[in-house]
Design a protein around this motif. Sequence first.
Motif, PDB file in Angstrom:
ATOM      1  N   TYR A  33       5.995 -31.037 -26.135  1.00 23.32           N
ATOM      2  CA  TYR A  33       5.975 -29.730 -25.495  1.00 23.32           C
ATOM      3  C   TYR A  33       7.406 -29.355 -25.104  1.00 23.32           C
ATOM      4  O   TYR A  33       8.170 -30.184 -24.598  1.00 23.32           O
ATOM      5  CB  TYR A  33       5.089 -29.709 -24.242  1.00 23.32           C
ATOM      6  N   ASP A  34       7.757 -28.110 -25.347  1.00 24.72           N
ATOM      7  CA  ASP A  34       9.057 -27.581 -24.913  1.00 24.72           C
ATOM      8  C   ASP A  34       8.802 -26.195 -24.346  1.00 24.72           C
ATOM      9  O   ASP A  34       7.928 -25.465 -24.833  1.00 24.72           O
ATOM     10  CB  ASP A  34      10.028 -27.517 -26.093  1.00 24.72           C
ATOM     11  N   ALA A  35       9.569 -25.825 -23.312  1.00 26.11           N
ATOM     12  CA  ALA A  35       9.385 -24.521 -22.681  1.00 26.11           C
ATOM     13  C   ALA A  35       9.706 -23.390 -23.652  1.00 26.11           C
ATOM     14  O   ALA A  35       9.187 -22.281 -23.535  1.00 26.11           O
ATOM     15  CB  ALA A  35      10.276 -24.418 -21.442  1.00 26.11           C
ATOM     16  N   SER A  36      10.557 -23.663 -24.610  1.00 24.30           N
ATOM     17  CA  SER A  36      10.988 -22.624 -25.542  1.00 24.30           C
ATOM     18  C   SER A  36      10.070 -22.565 -26.763  1.00 24.30           C
ATOM     19  O   SER A  36       9.869 -23.562 -27.460  1.00 24.30           O
ATOM     20  CB  SER A  36      12.436 -22.922 -25.968  1.00 24.30           C
ATOM     21  N   ALA A  37       9.538 -21.353 -27.031  1.00 27.09           N
ATOM     22  CA  ALA A  37       8.641 -21.180 -28.179  1.00 27.09           C
ATOM     23  C   ALA A  37       9.408 -21.442 -29.472  1.00 27.09           C
ATOM     24  O   ALA A  37       8.858 -21.988 -30.441  1.00 27.09           O
ATOM     25  CB  ALA A  37       8.057 -19.762 -28.174  1.00 27.09           C
ATOM     26  N   ALA A  38      10.675 -21.058 -29.503  1.00 25.17           N
ATOM     27  CA  ALA A  38      11.491 -21.270 -30.705  1.00 25.17           C
ATOM     28  C   ALA A  38      11.642 -22.766 -30.981  1.00 25.17           C
ATOM     29  O   ALA A  38      11.553 -23.213 -32.132  1.00 25.17           O
ATOM     30  CB  ALA A  38      12.863 -20.621 -30.528  1.00 25.17           C
ATOM     31  N   VAL A  39      11.855 -23.536 -29.929  1.00 22.43           N
ATOM     32  CA  VAL A  39      11.971 -24.991 -30.099  1.00 22.43           C
ATOM     33  C   VAL A  39      10.640 -25.569 -30.574  1.00 22.43           C
ATOM     34  O   VAL A  39      10.601 -26.394 -31.495  1.00 22.43           O
ATOM     35  CB  VAL A  39      12.453 -25.677 -28.790  1.00 22.43           C
ATOM     36  N   ARG A  40       9.539 -25.100 -29.982  1.00 19.24           N
ATOM     37  CA  ARG A  40       8.226 -25.613 -30.401  1.00 19.24           C
ATOM     38  C   ARG A  40       7.999 -25.355 -31.898  1.00 19.24           C
ATOM     39  O   ARG A  40       7.522 -26.238 -32.628  1.00 19.24           O
ATOM     40  CB  ARG A  40       7.110 -24.947 -29.586  1.00 19.24           C
ATOM     41  N   ALA A  41       8.375 -24.155 -32.323  1.00 17.95           N
ATOM     42  CA  ALA A  41       8.193 -23.812 -33.744  1.00 17.95           C
ATOM     43  C   ALA A  41       9.044 -24.744 -34.617  1.00 17.95           C
ATOM     44  O   ALA A  41       8.607 -25.222 -35.677  1.00 17.95           O
ATOM     45  CB  ALA A  41       8.585 -22.358 -33.980  1.00 17.95           C
ATOM     46  N   ARG A  42      10.251 -25.004 -34.165  1.00 15.90           N
ATOM     47  CA  ARG A  42      11.159 -25.864 -34.925  1.00 15.90           C
ATOM     48  C   ARG A  42      10.636 -27.309 -34.967  1.00 15.90           C
ATOM     49  O   ARG A  42      10.797 -28.010 -35.973  1.00 15.90           O
ATOM     50  CB  ARG A  42      12.547 -25.811 -34.279  1.00 15.90           C
ATOM     51  N   VAL A  43      10.000 -27.738 -33.883  1.00 18.52           N
ATOM     52  CA  VAL A  43       9.442 -29.092 -33.812  1.00 18.52           C
ATOM     53  C   VAL A  43       8.332 -29.238 -34.855  1.00 18.52           C
ATOM     54  O   VAL A  43       8.226 -30.265 -35.537  1.00 18.52           O
ATOM     55  CB  VAL A  43       8.911 -29.396 -32.385  1.00 18.52           C
ATOM     56  N   VAL A  44       7.557 -28.171 -35.011  1.00 20.63           N
ATOM     57  CA  VAL A  44       6.502 -28.170 -36.039  1.00 20.63           C
ATOM     58  C   VAL A  44       7.146 -28.268 -37.423  1.00 20.63           C
ATOM     59  O   VAL A  44       6.782 -29.106 -38.244  1.00 20.63           O
ATOM     60  CB  VAL A  44       5.623 -26.897 -35.936  1.00 20.63           C
ATOM     61  N   GLU A  45       8.147 -27.416 -37.675  1.00 21.65           N
ATOM     62  CA  GLU A  45       8.833 -27.409 -38.970  1.00 21.65           C
ATOM     63  C   GLU A  45       9.434 -28.763 -39.321  1.00 21.65           C
ATOM     64  O   GLU A  45       9.401 -29.205 -40.464  1.00 21.65           O
ATOM     65  CB  GLU A  45       9.967 -26.383 -38.964  1.00 21.65           C
ATOM     66  N   LEU A  46      10.045 -29.391 -38.302  1.00 21.40           N
ATOM     67  CA  LEU A  46      10.710 -30.680 -38.539  1.00 21.40           C
ATOM     68  C   LEU A  46       9.717 -31.843 -38.561  1.00 21.40           C
ATOM     69  O   LEU A  46      10.085 -32.967 -38.878  1.00 21.40           O
ATOM     70  CB  LEU A  46      11.776 -30.932 -37.467  1.00 21.40           C
ATOM     71  N   GLY A  47       8.470 -31.558 -38.187  1.00 27.18           N
ATOM     72  CA  GLY A  47       7.466 -32.618 -38.162  1.00 27.18           C
ATOM     73  C   GLY A  47       7.774 -33.718 -37.161  1.00 27.18           C
ATOM     74  O   GLY A  47       7.521 -34.893 -37.410  1.00 27.18           O
ATOM     75  N   LEU A  48       8.329 -33.317 -36.009  1.00 33.19           N
ATOM     76  CA  LEU A  48       8.757 -34.328 -35.033  1.00 33.19           C
ATOM     77  C   LEU A  48       7.588 -34.968 -34.280  1.00 33.19           C
ATOM     78  O   LEU A  48       7.743 -36.047 -33.720  1.00 33.19           O
ATOM     79  CB  LEU A  48       9.724 -33.702 -34.018  1.00 33.19           C
ATOM     80  N   ALA A  49       6.434 -34.288 -34.248  1.00 31.52           N
ATOM     81  CA  ALA A  49       5.313 -34.805 -33.454  1.00 31.52           C
ATOM     82  C   ALA A  49       4.005 -34.597 -34.204  1.00 31.52           C
ATOM     83  O   ALA A  49       3.941 -33.819 -35.147  1.00 31.52           O
ATOM     84  CB  ALA A  49       5.261 -34.078 -32.108  1.00 31.52           C
ATOM     85  N   ASP A  50       2.959 -35.294 -33.754  1.00 28.48           N
ATOM     86  CA  ASP A  50       1.645 -35.113 -34.370  1.00 28.48           C
ATOM     87  C   ASP A  50       0.987 -33.842 -33.846  1.00 28.48           C
ATOM     88  O   ASP A  50       0.271 -33.165 -34.562  1.00 28.48           O
ATOM     89  CB  ASP A  50       0.751 -36.319 -34.051  1.00 28.48           C
ATOM     90  N   ILE A  51       1.239 -33.581 -32.552  1.00 32.95           N
ATOM     91  CA  ILE A  51       0.640 -32.410 -31.913  1.00 32.95           C
ATOM     92  C   ILE A  51       1.734 -31.697 -31.130  1.00 32.95           C
ATOM     93  O   ILE A  51       2.495 -32.336 -30.392  1.00 32.95           O
ATOM     94  CB  ILE A  51      -0.471 -32.835 -30.920  1.00 32.95           C
ATOM     95  N   VAL A  52       1.848 -30.384 -31.296  1.00 31.26           N
ATOM     96  CA  VAL A  52       2.763 -29.599 -30.475  1.00 31.26           C
ATOM     97  C   VAL A  52       1.910 -28.700 -29.591  1.00 31.26           C
ATOM     98  O   VAL A  52       1.198 -27.832 -30.087  1.00 31.26           O
ATOM     99  CB  VAL A  52       3.736 -28.771 -31.345  1.00 31.26           C
ATOM    100  N   ALA A  53       1.960 -28.955 -28.291  1.00 36.88           N
ATOM    101  CA  ALA A  53       1.089 -28.226 -27.363  1.00 36.88           C
ATOM    102  C   ALA A  53       1.758 -26.943 -26.885  1.00 36.88           C
ATOM    103  O   ALA A  53       2.975 -26.831 -26.884  1.00 36.88           O
ATOM    104  CB  ALA A  53       0.742 -29.112 -26.174  1.00 36.88           C
TER     105      ALA A  53
END
Lengths: 310, 310
Positions: free
Chosen positions: A42-62
């Motif tokens: 989880y990150d406060a920034s929506a842009a970071v959350r989107a990037r985390v999904v793109e980079l596949g850094l986690a199984d679940i992005v809340a």
Amino acid sequence: MADAPGSGRVFERLCVVGLGLIGASVALAARRGGGVGTIVAYDASAAVRARVVELGLADIVADTAAEAVAGCDHVVLCVPVGAIGAVAAEIAPHLAPGAVLSDVGSVKGAVVEAVTPHLPAGVAFVPAHPVAGTEFSGPDAGFAALFENRWCILTPCEASPEAAVAGVRALWEGFGARVDTMSPAHHDLVLAITSHVPHLIAYNIVGTAAHLETVTNSEVIKFSAGGFRDFTRIAASDPTMWRDVFLNNREAVLEMLGRFLEDLSALQRMVRFGDGDGLFELFTKTRAIRTSIVAVGQETAAADFGRRDA
Amino acid sequence: MADAPGSGRVFERLCVVGLGLIGASVALAARRGGGVGTIVAYDASAAVRARVVELGLADIVADTAAEAVAGCDHVVLCVPVGAIGAVAAEIAPHLAPGAVLSDVGSVKGAVVEAVTPHLPAGVAFVPAHPVAGTEFSGPDAGFAALFENRWCILTPCEASPEAAVAGVRALWEGFGARVDTMSPAHHDLVLAITSHVPHLIAYNIVGTAAHLETVTNSEVIKFSAGGFRDFTRIAASDPTMWRDVFLNNREAVLEMLGRFLEDLSALQRMVRFGDGDGLFELFTKTRAIRTSIVAVGQETAAADFGRRDA
Ligand SMILES: NC(=O)c1ccc[n+]([C@@H]2O[C@H](COP(=O)([O-])OP(=O)(O)OC[C@H]3O[C@@H](n4cnc5c(N)ncnc54)[C@H](OP(=O)(O)O)[C@@H]3O)[C@@H](O)[C@H]2O)c1
Ligand SMILES: NC(=O)c1ccc[n+]([C@@H]2O[C@H](COP(=O)([O-])OP(=O)(O)OC[C@H]3O[C@@H](n4cnc5c(N)ncnc54)[C@H](OP(=O)(O)O)[C@@H]3O)[C@@H](O)[C@H]2O)c1
């Protein structure tokens, strides 16, 4: 917590809050090391959350911190030091009983003070600080090997259950880090001299160079290879992170800066009065410290840090 | 001097006096670049001379400075700044008419003052300073690529014939360096802020860390990866060389150090009074300078300077 250290799985469900340089590196190291089951981010920034999904850094992005921490047996706060208290308050009601809370903040006394009041019964807090970093920030800056062969300092409170401390230790060891423990106050003093004052000094000299009238900025940039360049790297570190460090470790920083200034007055006098022997003696002593750092493996002796091969 | 720049051969017979990091690198770069015919070497130390033979750094290793410079059309003094005047006096009577004398000293005003009185008629002096180095010293530290893509500053006197300046420029360009010219006084001011004060500051903070009672030396060494490590590399530079720099560039160093201290007082006050906005503003400005240095190719942007691959 799952199995004992050494047996592989340390935590079943890890939540990383704040996916910048450190948070992204924690997620990548956890994935690589196999010490955790599911990774939630989880990150406060929506842009970071989107990037985390793109980079596949986690199984679940809340989408919220509350959702992210629910059901996790380990939560690591990887946000700037000044935000850790607020995040702790936000997640506290949602932490699973028996969960182990940790952080990676560069200051420990202020973090312990900020987090403790929010800690629910049955949740252990084991503050941590991986002594590793680069001048880059954001999720793209993360890499799994960041903590390898680096120290991670734990500053457990008296109330921290032994099993919780052992779990956090095992996790960081799984990242390739070496783990040490000390009190928050001692941590803040050690880091003031090994990290915070060096950063302050680097920011200061780069600032001084930027404001000269007799030497232009472009000259400073052109001829930086004479030594200045190394300072600019340190002075390129994340402004938010470092503002928070200085706001939250004021006493230790001012104490160490005072020592530095006393010594600098003596050195200034040696230059003014041409005390060649005094200069030579100091310069010989400092060389030995470098040798020790190379000897304990915290640095390579390769000329130019391998810059030539970069 | 042989042919015009660009046509290959710049000098027929090059003498390098002082075969440390810089002198050995000059010899290796000259051999590789093909800009000179014969390379003659001389060092005051018999051990260094023997090592120069073993490493094959030169075609001829002379036993005296007089012998070394005889018949050479270019002589480069690569000895510590404090020794340049004495070496100039020693070789002056033996310099070939028409020869071009140069040096690589990190300070230029004091070197011009020390060399000029000894200069025989018909010998041109073109002082030079390659802005490149590592923390290592001695002939084994030298490597041919040291000057590649680095600046070499020439500070020719009004009396220096144009052809002599062009020859020295062509030689350094052949080493892969970019060449700039300026007055000795301006050079000393620019280097004071880009190199000399950064070194003084690095020596000082490493010295301060070594003398703390509250934090042990071994803690400083263990946790150096937080920023301190970069300072120790700079503070491991050759004590003789740096003593000579501070003894010979006193005014400019004290002037720049004064500016640094003024700014540091302001920064200290921001920390003391918790001025987060002021800190954030400074830290944001300094980050931009780093970006410029990377942009002009004086540094790589690779995280950790490629330390991970070293
Ligand atoms: N960098 C280092 O060298 C280093 C080394 C050791 C420890 N640390 C510590 O590690 C922590 C993170 O540093 P970093 O270098 O990884 O910083 P970073 O790259 O700037 O990442 C911090 C992330 O946390 C997010 N964030 C901020 N406030 C938040 C909140 N309230 N809730 C959720 N997410 C939030 C930020 O989002 P926004 O972009 O929207 O603000 C950003 O994505 C800091 O405590 C620092 O002291 C850093
Ligand atoms: N290192 C850098 O980063 C750097 C960068 C740019 C310019 N420079 C300049 O380059 C010069 C050399 O520096 P360096 O780093 O190459 O130093 P170094 O590795 O210590 O080499 C200097 C060499 O000169 C020899 N020497 C001393 N006095 C001599 C004399 N009177 N006659 C003949 N040889 C003598 C020394 O012999 P002993 O060992 O017996 O003393 C040593 O072998 C200095 O002027 C320095 O300011 C250095």
